[in-house]
Design an enzyme around this catalytic site. Structure first.
Site, PDB file in Angstrom:
ATOM      1  N   GLU A  91      -9.654  -5.247   4.647  1.00 14.09           N
ATOM      2  CA  GLU A  91      -9.370  -4.119   3.756  1.00 14.09           C
ATOM      3  C   GLU A  91      -8.182  -4.439   2.857  1.00 14.09           C
ATOM      4  O   GLU A  91      -8.200  -4.154   1.654  1.00 14.09           O
ATOM      5  CB  GLU A  91      -9.082  -2.863   4.598  1.00 14.09           C
ATOM      6  N   ASP A 123      -2.036  -5.192   3.615  1.00 11.34           N
ATOM      7  CA  ASP A 123      -2.166  -5.531   5.041  1.00 11.34           C
ATOM      8  C   ASP A 123      -3.014  -6.785   5.261  1.00 11.34           C
ATOM      9  O   ASP A 123      -3.927  -7.081   4.473  1.00 11.34           O
ATOM     10  CB  ASP A 123      -2.780  -4.356   5.811  1.00 11.34           C
ATOM     11  N   ARG A 136      -3.951  -3.383  13.748  1.00 15.18           N
ATOM     12  CA  ARG A 136      -5.415  -3.515  13.755  1.00 15.18           C
ATOM     13  C   ARG A 136      -5.745  -4.953  14.145  1.00 15.18           C
ATOM     14  O   ARG A 136      -5.756  -5.848  13.305  1.00 15.18           O
ATOM     15  CB  ARG A 136      -5.994  -3.150  12.384  1.00 15.18           C
ATOM     16  N   HIS A 174      -4.967 -11.988  14.237  1.00 13.38           N
ATOM     17  CA  HIS A 174      -3.564 -11.590  14.332  1.00 13.38           C
ATOM     18  C   HIS A 174      -3.109 -11.623  15.782  1.00 13.38           C
ATOM     19  O   HIS A 174      -3.916 -11.716  16.702  1.00 13.38           O
ATOM     20  CB  HIS A 174      -3.364 -10.167  13.797  1.00 13.38           C
ATOM     21  N   TYR A 179       1.306  -5.893  13.427  1.00  9.25           N
ATOM     22  CA  TYR A 179       0.147  -5.229  12.824  1.00  9.25           C
ATOM     23  C   TYR A 179      -0.757  -4.634  13.901  1.00  9.25           C
ATOM     24  O   TYR A 179      -1.068  -5.282  14.912  1.00  9.25           O
ATOM     25  CB  TYR A 179      -0.629  -6.218  11.959  1.00  9.25           C
ATOM     26  N   GLU A 202       0.799  -1.226   0.000  1.00 10.34           N
ATOM     27  CA  GLU A 202       0.000   0.000   0.000  1.00 10.34           C
ATOM     28  C   GLU A 202       0.829   1.272   0.000  1.00 10.34           C
ATOM     29  O   GLU A 202       0.449   2.261  -0.615  1.00 10.34           O
ATOM     30  CB  GLU A 202      -0.936   0.059   1.228  1.00 10.34           C
ATOM     31  N   ASP A 258      -5.731  -7.974   6.568  1.00 11.64           N
ATOM     32  CA  ASP A 258      -7.100  -7.867   7.082  1.00 11.64           C
ATOM     33  C   ASP A 258      -8.075  -7.766   5.908  1.00 11.64           C
ATOM     34  O   ASP A 258      -7.675  -7.875   4.749  1.00 11.64           O
ATOM     35  CB  ASP A 258      -7.242  -6.662   8.033  1.00 11.64           C
TER      36      ASP A 258
END
Length: 690
Positions: free
Chosen positions: A86, A82, A300, A344, A298, A9, A84
């Site tokens: 998203e 990432d 989140r 995670h 990570y 990203e 997740d």
């Protein structure tokens, strides 16, 4: 020549990963999402299984062109967004935009950006997980249906530019409900009576408990007078003494919500700032000769789980730095939160051996403070419990019983490194009792009655609101910060003294939604919807069926609201100030940065100005204006002259109300944690007086 393209990203993440992968890999950044639903229309074909219409995001055409050209020059393309929902959606959109084959393993995920983790992840690429993608799509489409369904109604009936969101609306309702509790609160009187007693020459305090074995409440001054009459002339004698040992375990390592809460308490960070700085630490920071290194896992996550490797490293560090007695007999694990996805690990340093002091020279102030918080919390979470000696005793004065409690840290354990904060900023201190024996007669130094009144529940801070949303199952780790930002930008709430206060606009919008869309504001309904999205991610339910079950009822509600919702006219509150440009009265308005003054003659007159809070202190520079409180665009408070721009005096520190007793110049209040000192701006005078 490189034979593989890796797409992430951000440039920072690309730089860190590129260093670990070597010359056979080209690493480029997509700069986040490359496709999304159009802003100008609903973009969802409801009649054909809610098929979304995705378009290239404005400004991303050149990025996609560069990625397409790079993908044609290599044998393989890896998508390493990432780990997740998203990130999975970003990977899926990239695969479509670059014409990649979805049945081939091209997706690479890792929980931490370290050499070992990244290289291991590239040994095991997988296919894009469509269950994760569909969960993200379902949330995006669900929010689009709600937003593009209700927002036009609000434009017509209330005010242009308004919007309604699914999770945001529940957050605003929580704030409004708390405000109603405060408005309706009826304070109740109560009293405490504290005896200051002497055991020899050592004073200590004992508070009134009751009579005999029964607890008694002092609800009025008459109750206090009766107590004082009963103990008048009575000796204070030590009764039962209890000694115990209390063990206290450390808090678990951070998850997203607890990191946001603790950063707010200890660092005064907003939720959005916490996540922004954490993202920088995760993606990689330049550490001199070591190059770019990802410092934390990570950020989140809703899991407190920690890998065995990280636990082993932490135990080794603790033994070396503090001694074997600070290491628990078994590696410490923490209870899984109810409803946690546990996808995670917890948020922790990628290596506990990179201490905050070692990396401090390479970090910004904010990066260092947040890394130190994460590092200390993780190390403490793996340490032995603290042991406290607790002593409590009763003191009898006739039938009246007073109680005193003291505690002392016998073994600090994890408290040597870190102690969790609290919302009331209360400090924990050793409170010792002098040596006492049963039957010992004590001297009475004083009796101190105090009147109190019960207090209403506190307004929500960002930390309290995040904690409440998490407890209720509203939103997920990635949604807390954007939710708090959105409800402020929409003008539904303001943040004053770090606490949320609903605006009139917010209350009107929520009242209308309660009448016509009650399920959107229903906490249980919203929490159940989050569970449904989790079930989509787990492959248990079809995402189209979830959307259909919601929209069939929502569509009926929307039809009724379009016919029956009445127009609401919001009158601007008129201020005492007059527009210096046209002479009309100024009115209060709400913008993305809070309340401000605007001319009532808009659009003929567009004059606006901030609302200034006076400190009552004369400007030391021009001697004509007074110092007022101002805000930067990032909402940081500073102090300046009311005659700006004629006078350019500014100060980050709050001016004190009195001049320096030595030189009569301006003094300012400097705040550090829970302490404040007053400093002269010209001489070296300072005092702790307030």
């Amino acid at each position: 020549m490189a034979d593989s393209l890796v797409i992430v990203e951000s440039p920072a993440k690309a730089k860190t990963i590129g260093k670990y992968l070597g010359k056979n890999y080209i690493v480029k950044a997509s700069m986040g999402h490359v496709r999304d639903l159009p802003k100008s229309q609903l973009g969802v074909d409801i009649e054909h299984r809610y098929k979304p219409k995705y378009i290239t995001i404005r400004g991303k055409g050149s990025v996609l062109k560069e990625l397409r050209e790079a993908s044609k020059k290599v044998k393989r393309v890896y998508l390493a967004a990432d780990p997740d929902r998203e990130g999975e959606a970003i990977a899926w959109h990239l695969a479509h935009s670059l014409d990649l084959e979805l049945d081939k393993p091209c997706r690479v995920v890792f929980n931490e950006i370290t050499k070992q983790a990244v290289r291991e992840a590239f040994k095991h690429p997988r296919k894009i997980d469509m269950d994760l993608v569909n969960a993200q799509q379902a949330r995006r489409i669900l929010d689009r249906l709600v937003g593009y369904g209700i927002s036009p109604l609000l434009w017509k009936k209330v005010k242009k530019g308004l919007s309604a969101g699914r999770v945001q609306s529940v957050a605003v309702k929580l704030i409004i409900d708390r405000e109603k509790e405060i408005r309706n609160f009826q304070p109740e009187e109560y009293w405490t009576v504290t005896a200051v007693l002497l055991a020899g020459d050592e004073p200590f305090e004992a508070k009134f408990y009751g009579y005999g074995k029964d607890k008694a409440e002092l609800k009025s001054e008459d109750d206090v007078k009766q107590l004082l009459e009963k103990i008048k002339g009575k000796r204070f004698v030590v009764g039962e003494i209890k000694k115990s040992e209390r063990r206290r375990n450390p808090a678990p390592p951070f998850i997203t919500s607890s990191l946001q809460q603790e950063a707010a308490r200890k660092l005064n960070f907003r939720a959005a700032k916490t996540m922004s700085v954490a993202q920088q630490l995760y993606e990689g920071v330049e550490l001199g000769k070591e190059g770019s290194v990802g410092l934390i896992t990570y950020m989140r996550t809703d899991s407190t789980r920690v890998s065995e490797v990280a636990q082993s490293e932490a135990r080794q560090y603790i033994a070396e730095q503090f001694g074997e007695n600070f290491v628990p007999s078994q590696p410490r694990s923490h209870k899984k939160n109810a409803g946690a996805q546990d996808a995670h690990e917890a948020i922790r340093p990628t290596s506990v051996m990179r201490t905050p002091s070692q990396v401090k020279p390479y970090l910004s102030r904010d990066q260092y403070r947040l890394y130190k918080l994460i590092w200390e919390r993780f190390v403490a979470s793996q340490m032995a419990p603290a042991v406290l000696d607790v002593i409590s005793c009763e003191v009898h004065a006739g039938d009246a019983v007073f109680r005193a409690t003291g505690s002392k840290v016998k073994f600090p354990g994890f408290m040597k490194v870190y102690v969790e904060g609290n919302d009331d900023n209360q400090k924990e201190e050793d409170k010792l009792l002098p040596p006492l024996e049963e039957g010992q007669v004590l001297k009475k130094k004083s009796i101190e009655p105090k009147q109190h009144f019960t207090q209403p529940p506190p307004r929500y801070t960002e930390a309290r609101l995040v904690r409440t949303l998490e407890e209720l199952g509203i939103g997920r780790p990635s949604t807390y910060a954007p939710t708090l930002e959105t409800i402020q930008k929409r003008g539904y709430v303001t943040l004053e003294d770090k606490r949320f206060i609903p605006t009139e606009l917010g209350e009107i919008v929520i009242e209308l939604m309660e009448e016509f869309f009650p399920e959107i504001l229903n906490v249980e309904f919203t929490a159940n919807m989050e569970e449904e999205l989790d079930h989509i991610e787990e492959g248990k339910v079809d995402w189209v069926k979830v959307l259909d079950a919601f929209y069939s009822q929502f569509r009926e509600r929307l039809s009724v609201a379009e016919k029956e919702m009445e127009t609401v006219e919001i009158q601007d509150e008129v201020s005492d100030e007059t527009c210096e440009k046209c002479g009309r009265p100024m009115v209060y308005k709400f913008g993305r940065y809070g309340k401000f003054l605007a001319c009532s003659g808009f659009p003929d007159c567009r004059n606006t100005k901030p609302i200034l809070k006076s400190t009552g202190v004369t400007c030391p520079k021009c001697k004509q204006g007074e110092i007022v409180e101002r805000k930067t665009k990032r909402r940081r408070t500073f102090y300046g002259c009311s005659r700006y721009p004629e006078c350019d005096f500014v100060s980050w520190d709050q001016p004190a109300s009195r001049p320096c007793p030595r030189c009569e110049n301006l003094m300012v209040i400097k705040k550090k944690k829970n302490e404040s000192t007053i400093h002269c701006t010209e001489c070296d005078y300072q005092t702790t007086e307030r």
